[in-house]
Every structure is written in C-alpha cells, then in structure tokens.
Design a protein around this motif. Structure first.
Motif, PDB file in Angstrom:
ATOM      1  N   GLU A  65       0.813  -1.216   0.000  1.00  0.00           N
ATOM      2  CA  GLU A  65       0.000   0.000   0.000  1.00  0.00           C
ATOM      3  C   GLU A  65       0.849   1.268   0.000  1.00  0.00           C
ATOM      4  OE1 GLU A  65      -1.974  -0.614   3.666  1.00  0.00           O
ATOM      5  OE2 GLU A  65      -3.615  -1.792   2.813  1.00  0.00           O
ATOM      6  N   LEU A  66       2.162   1.139   0.218  1.00  0.00           N
ATOM      7  CA  LEU A  66       2.998   2.306   0.475  1.00  0.00           C
ATOM      8  C   LEU A  66       3.082   3.251  -0.717  1.00  0.00           C
ATOM      9  CD1 LEU A  66       4.850   3.838   2.353  1.00  0.00           C
ATOM     10  CD2 LEU A  66       6.737   2.369   1.626  1.00  0.00           C
ATOM     11  N   ALA A  67       3.266   2.723  -1.920  1.00  0.00           N
ATOM     12  CA  ALA A  67       3.389   3.593  -3.099  1.00  0.00           C
ATOM     13  C   ALA A  67       2.108   4.394  -3.313  1.00  0.00           C
ATOM     14  CB  ALA A  67       3.713   2.759  -4.336  1.00  0.00           C
ATOM     15  N   GLY A  68       0.944   3.730  -3.196  1.00  0.00           N
ATOM     16  CA  GLY A  68      -0.316   4.442  -3.380  1.00  0.00           C
ATOM     17  C   GLY A  68      -0.552   5.472  -2.296  1.00  0.00           C
ATOM     18  N   ALA A  69      -0.226   5.133  -1.038  1.00  0.00           N
ATOM     19  CA  ALA A  69      -0.395   6.085   0.058  1.00  0.00           C
ATOM     20  C   ALA A  69       0.508   7.300  -0.131  1.00  0.00           C
ATOM     21  CB  ALA A  69      -0.105   5.411   1.390  1.00  0.00           C
ATOM     22  N   THR A  70       1.735   7.067  -0.602  1.00  0.00           N
ATOM     23  CA  THR A  70       2.661   8.178  -0.843  1.00  0.00           C
ATOM     24  C   THR A  70       2.147   9.095  -1.945  1.00  0.00           C
ATOM     25  OG1 THR A  70       4.532   6.784  -0.187  1.00  0.00           O
ATOM     26  CG2 THR A  70       5.033   8.766  -1.456  1.00  0.00           C
ATOM     27  N   GLU A  71       1.625   8.503  -2.997  1.00  0.00           N
ATOM     28  CA  GLU A  71       1.120   9.325  -4.102  1.00  0.00           C
ATOM     29  C   GLU A  71      -0.088  10.145  -3.671  1.00  0.00           C
ATOM     30  OE1 GLU A  71       0.041   8.930  -8.844  1.00  0.00           O
ATOM     31  OE2 GLU A  71       0.337   7.135  -7.626  1.00  0.00           O
ATOM     32  N   LEU A  72      -0.985   9.549  -2.886  1.00  0.00           N
ATOM     33  CA  LEU A  72      -2.145  10.289  -2.394  1.00  0.00           C
ATOM     34  C   LEU A  72      -1.711  11.427  -1.476  1.00  0.00           C
ATOM     35  CD1 LEU A  72      -4.698   7.424  -1.644  1.00  0.00           C
ATOM     36  CD2 LEU A  72      -4.813   9.115  -3.482  1.00  0.00           C
ATOM     37  N   TRP A  73      -0.728  11.167  -0.626  1.00  0.00           N
ATOM     38  CA  TRP A  73      -0.238  12.226   0.255  1.00  0.00           C
ATOM     39  C   TRP A  73       0.363  13.366  -0.559  1.00  0.00           C
ATOM     40  CZ3 TRP A  73       4.669  14.255   0.807  1.00  0.00           C
ATOM     41  CH2 TRP A  73       4.834  15.150   1.869  1.00  0.00           C
ATOM     42  N   LEU A  74       1.178  13.033  -1.546  1.00  0.00           N
ATOM     43  CA  LEU A  74       1.820  14.062  -2.361  1.00  0.00           C
ATOM     44  C   LEU A  74       0.787  14.836  -3.161  1.00  0.00           C
ATOM     45  CD1 LEU A  74       4.545  15.259  -3.115  1.00  0.00           C
ATOM     46  CD2 LEU A  74       4.713  13.579  -4.955  1.00  0.00           C
ATOM     47  N   GLU A  75      -0.241  14.151  -3.647  1.00  0.00           N
ATOM     48  CA  GLU A  75      -1.311  14.827  -4.394  1.00  0.00           C
ATOM     49  C   GLU A  75      -2.031  15.829  -3.493  1.00  0.00           C
ATOM     50  OE1 GLU A  75      -3.133  15.912  -7.686  1.00  0.00           O
ATOM     51  OE2 GLU A  75      -1.680  14.276  -7.660  1.00  0.00           O
ATOM     52  N   GLY A  76      -2.202  15.466  -2.225  1.00  0.00           N
ATOM     53  CA  GLY A  76      -2.852  16.375  -1.298  1.00  0.00           C
ATOM     54  C   GLY A  76      -2.020  17.599  -0.978  1.00  0.00           C
ATOM     55  N   ARG A  77      -0.707  17.530  -1.184  1.00  0.00           N
ATOM     56  CA  ARG A  77       0.172  18.664  -0.914  1.00  0.00           C
ATOM     57  C   ARG A  77       0.457  19.495  -2.153  1.00  0.00           C
ATOM     58  NH1 ARG A  77       0.524  19.691   4.175  1.00  0.00           N
ATOM     59  NH2 ARG A  77       2.700  20.347   4.134  1.00  0.00           N
ATOM     60  N   ARG A  78      -0.063  19.071  -3.294  1.00  0.00           N
ATOM     61  CA  ARG A  78       0.284  19.710  -4.567  1.00  0.00           C
ATOM     62  C   ARG A  78      -0.011  21.208  -4.568  1.00  0.00           C
ATOM     63  NH1 ARG A  78       0.666  18.146 -10.200  1.00  0.00           N
ATOM     64  NH2 ARG A  78       0.552  15.976  -9.568  1.00  0.00           N
ATOM     65  N   LYS A  79      -1.148  21.624  -4.031  1.00  0.00           N
ATOM     66  CA  LYS A  79      -1.528  23.034  -4.082  1.00  0.00           C
ATOM     67  C   LYS A  79      -0.596  23.912  -3.264  1.00  0.00           C
ATOM     68  CE  LYS A  79      -6.443  22.233  -4.957  1.00  0.00           C
ATOM     69  NZ  LYS A  79      -7.833  22.437  -4.459  1.00  0.00           N
ATOM     70  N   ALA A  80       0.099  23.330  -2.285  1.00  0.00           N
ATOM     71  CA  ALA A  80       1.012  24.111  -1.460  1.00  0.00           C
ATOM     72  C   ALA A  80       2.388  24.253  -2.089  1.00  0.00           C
ATOM     73  CB  ALA A  80       1.142  23.477  -0.074  1.00  0.00           C
ATOM     74  N   LEU A  81       2.615  23.571  -3.219  1.00  0.00           N
ATOM     75  CA  LEU A  81       3.933  23.580  -3.855  1.00  0.00           C
ATOM     76  C   LEU A  81       3.933  24.496  -5.074  1.00  0.00           C
ATOM     77  CD1 LEU A  81       4.755  19.764  -3.576  1.00  0.00           C
ATOM     78  CD2 LEU A  81       5.184  21.608  -1.945  1.00  0.00           C
ATOM     79  N   PRO A  82       5.095  24.966  -5.501  1.00  0.00           N
ATOM     80  CA  PRO A  82       5.151  25.908  -6.631  1.00  0.00           C
ATOM     81  C   PRO A  82       4.785  25.232  -7.953  1.00  0.00           C
ATOM     82  CG  PRO A  82       7.355  25.240  -5.981  1.00  0.00           C
ATOM     83  CD  PRO A  82       6.430  24.689  -4.933  1.00  0.00           C
ATOM     84  N   ASN A  83       4.330  26.057  -8.898  1.00  0.00           N
ATOM     85  CA  ASN A  83       3.956  25.526 -10.213  1.00  0.00           C
ATOM     86  C   ASN A  83       5.126  24.844 -10.908  1.00  0.00           C
ATOM     87  OD1 ASN A  83       1.325  26.494  -9.966  1.00  0.00           O
ATOM     88  ND2 ASN A  83       1.844  28.480 -10.862  1.00  0.00           N
ATOM     89  N   ALA A  84       6.338  25.314 -10.618  1.00  0.00           N
ATOM     90  CA  ALA A  84       7.519  24.723 -11.255  1.00  0.00           C
ATOM     91  C   ALA A  84       7.741  23.272 -10.833  1.00  0.00           C
ATOM     92  CB  ALA A  84       8.763  25.549 -10.908  1.00  0.00           C
ATOM     93  N   ALA A  85       7.086  22.840  -9.747  1.00  0.00           N
ATOM     94  CA  ALA A  85       7.274  21.476  -9.254  1.00  0.00           C
ATOM     95  C   ALA A  85       6.306  20.481  -9.884  1.00  0.00           C
ATOM     96  CB  ALA A  85       7.114  21.455  -7.731  1.00  0.00           C
ATOM     97  N   VAL A  86       5.400  20.947 -10.743  1.00  0.00           N
ATOM     98  CA  VAL A  86       4.354  20.072 -11.285  1.00  0.00           C
ATOM     99  C   VAL A  86       4.953  18.877 -12.033  1.00  0.00           C
ATOM    100  CG1 VAL A  86       2.491  19.936 -12.980  1.00  0.00           C
ATOM    101  CG2 VAL A  86       2.577  21.843 -11.383  1.00  0.00           C
ATOM    102  N   ASP A  87       5.899  19.148 -12.933  1.00  0.00           N
ATOM    103  CA  ASP A  87       6.479  18.050 -13.720  1.00  0.00           C
ATOM    104  C   ASP A  87       7.183  17.036 -12.822  1.00  0.00           C
ATOM    105  OD1 ASP A  87       5.527  19.181 -16.007  1.00  0.00           O
ATOM    106  OD2 ASP A  87       7.439  20.057 -16.639  1.00  0.00           O
ATOM    107  N   ALA A  88       7.911  17.521 -11.825  1.00  0.00           N
ATOM    108  CA  ALA A  88       8.629  16.616 -10.926  1.00  0.00           C
ATOM    109  C   ALA A  88       7.648  15.764 -10.126  1.00  0.00           C
ATOM    110  CB  ALA A  88       9.528  17.415  -9.982  1.00  0.00           C
ATOM    111  N   ILE A  89       6.551  16.358  -9.676  1.00  0.00           N
ATOM    112  CA  ILE A  89       5.540  15.597  -8.927  1.00  0.00           C
ATOM    113  C   ILE A  89       4.920  14.527  -9.822  1.00  0.00           C
ATOM    114  CG2 ILE A  89       3.304  15.765  -7.771  1.00  0.00           C
ATOM    115  CD1 ILE A  89       4.122  18.579  -6.885  1.00  0.00           C
TER     116      ILE A  89
END
Length: 232
Positions: free
Chosen positions: A103-127
């Motif tokens: 479950e770890l990969a999916g949980a990590t992706e969901l967590w990162l998706e939830g933080r996306r709005k707090a990160l700069p637009n330049a980080a979109v491709d890396a995410i």
C-alpha cells in the motif's frame, strides 16, 4: 529556475500528466461514492427517527406539539451531522508510516497529491514524474520482504526524506520562497531539484530491486541522508 532534468523527455512528462489525470478522475469518483454513501446513511437515519416517532405517536394515541417539534429537530440534526461526518479520508504521513509495503506507493502518491496546491507551479512536472515512478515501484513492493533492508531503505525514502523535504518547504513563509538565498538558489528551486532527485532515486531503487541488489539500495539511502543533511 530549476526544471525537470533534460534527460526526462517531454513525451514522458506528457504521459505522466495523462496518468495523473486518470488517477485524479478515479480518485474523484471514489470521493463522490463516499459522499453519496454518507448522504444515504444520513437520510436513512433521519427517516428512521421519523418512522420511530410516527410509530410512538400511533401507539400512544398521539403526542404533544413539543414532542413532534423535538422529533423533527432531532431528525434534521442527525441528518446534518451524518452528511458532514466522517469527513472525506485524507492521507497523512502517519498513514504512510502505518501502510503495508503493497500500500505504500499508493499512500505516498495520495499524500503528495494532497500537498500539490502548497507547492510551486515549477514542481508540477517533478511531482508527475514521482507519481509515474511510484506506479513502477508498486508491483515490486508487493513481493518485497517487509523486514528486509531493502524495505527499510524504500520506507526511509518515501516516509522520511520526501515528506521532510516538502514539509520543510511549506514551513517557509510564502514571501521568502522565491527569494534566492546565500547559495544563489531560492527555496522553490531547491524543492524542485530535490523532487527531481527523489524521482530519480525511486527509479533507481526500482532497478535495484529488479536486480535484487540490496547493497546498491543501502548506498542510495546513505547518499540521500548526506545530501539532505548538507542542504539543511
């Protein structure tokens, strides 16, 4: 400005975005299913209260106006509460730590998706690239020994290094995130560079797991520790 490394082709980035769009679509469908189940449960609870009140009124040969009013208000209050709570599930770092390896990969992706709005637009491709790498890694984690050194290195990367980097960035005041520091780069640029490193390390770990090269995994873990300690 920091960018996704040139070795990552634009075709790969576009593919990552398409995959992300599909994941978001599926996640939103699941959210709507959760909300509909919540509303259905609230409606059934309210209807149950009104039916119970009606049965009591018939059995007692009628009830007072105050009892009727209280029953109506109770039904409405129960409907409102159950239609709001429990809130839609969100993934936290604690959930990632508690997740099993499959479950770890999916949980990590969901967590990162939830933080996306707090990160700069330049980080979109890396995410997006991290999401693709996690999808590649997920089948390997499903068959990995939970107690082995490889599992510890993967967990350290996904539950310590990645959240630590993102949380360190979000703690910086917004007005300072784009300002260059003593090293000549801004916190936003450092974050993007760090996310690119994380994406590369996930891919490299996936390759190491495919070769069953535990020593290489340990080396990558030490590299990340030295790199982050130096940046801090």
């Amino acid at each position: 400005m920091a960018q996704v490394p040139s070795r990552v082709s634009q075709d790969v980035v576009r593919a990552a975005r398409r995959q992300r769009a599909a994941r978001i679509y599926n996640a939103r469908k699941e959210q709507w299913r959760f909300r509909m189940r919540r509303l259905r449960r609230a409606f059934l609870a309210m209807a149950g209260i009104y039916i119970a009140g009606l049965v009591a009124a018939l059995a007692l040969g009628g009830v007072s106006f105050l009892a009727t009013l209280l029953t109506v208000l109770l039904g409405l209050a129960v409907f409102v509460v159950l239609s709001i709570f429990p809130a839609s599930p969100r993934t936290h770092v604690e959930d990632m730590n508690a997740a099993s390896l499959p479950e770890l990969a999916g949980a990590t992706e969901l967590w990162l998706e939830g933080r996306r709005k707090a990160l700069p637009n330049a980080a979109v491709d890396a995410i997006d690239m991290i999401g693709v790498r996690l999808e590649q890694l997920s089948p390997q984690l499903a068959v990995l020994d939970e107690r082995g050194p490889a599992a510890r290195e993967v967990r350290k990367l996904l539950t310590e290094h990645l959240p630590g980097m993102v949380d360190s960035y979000t703690r910086i005041p917004a007005q300072l995130r784009g300002r260059a520091g003593s090293g000549g780069t801004s916190p936003s640029e450092q974050l993007v560079d760090g996310l690119c490193v994380i994406a590369d390390q996930i891919e490299a770990m996936s390759e190491d797991l495919s070769r069953n090269d535990v020593d290489a995994l340990a080396t990558r873990g030490r590299f990340l520790e030295v790199k982050y300690q130096g940046e801090e």
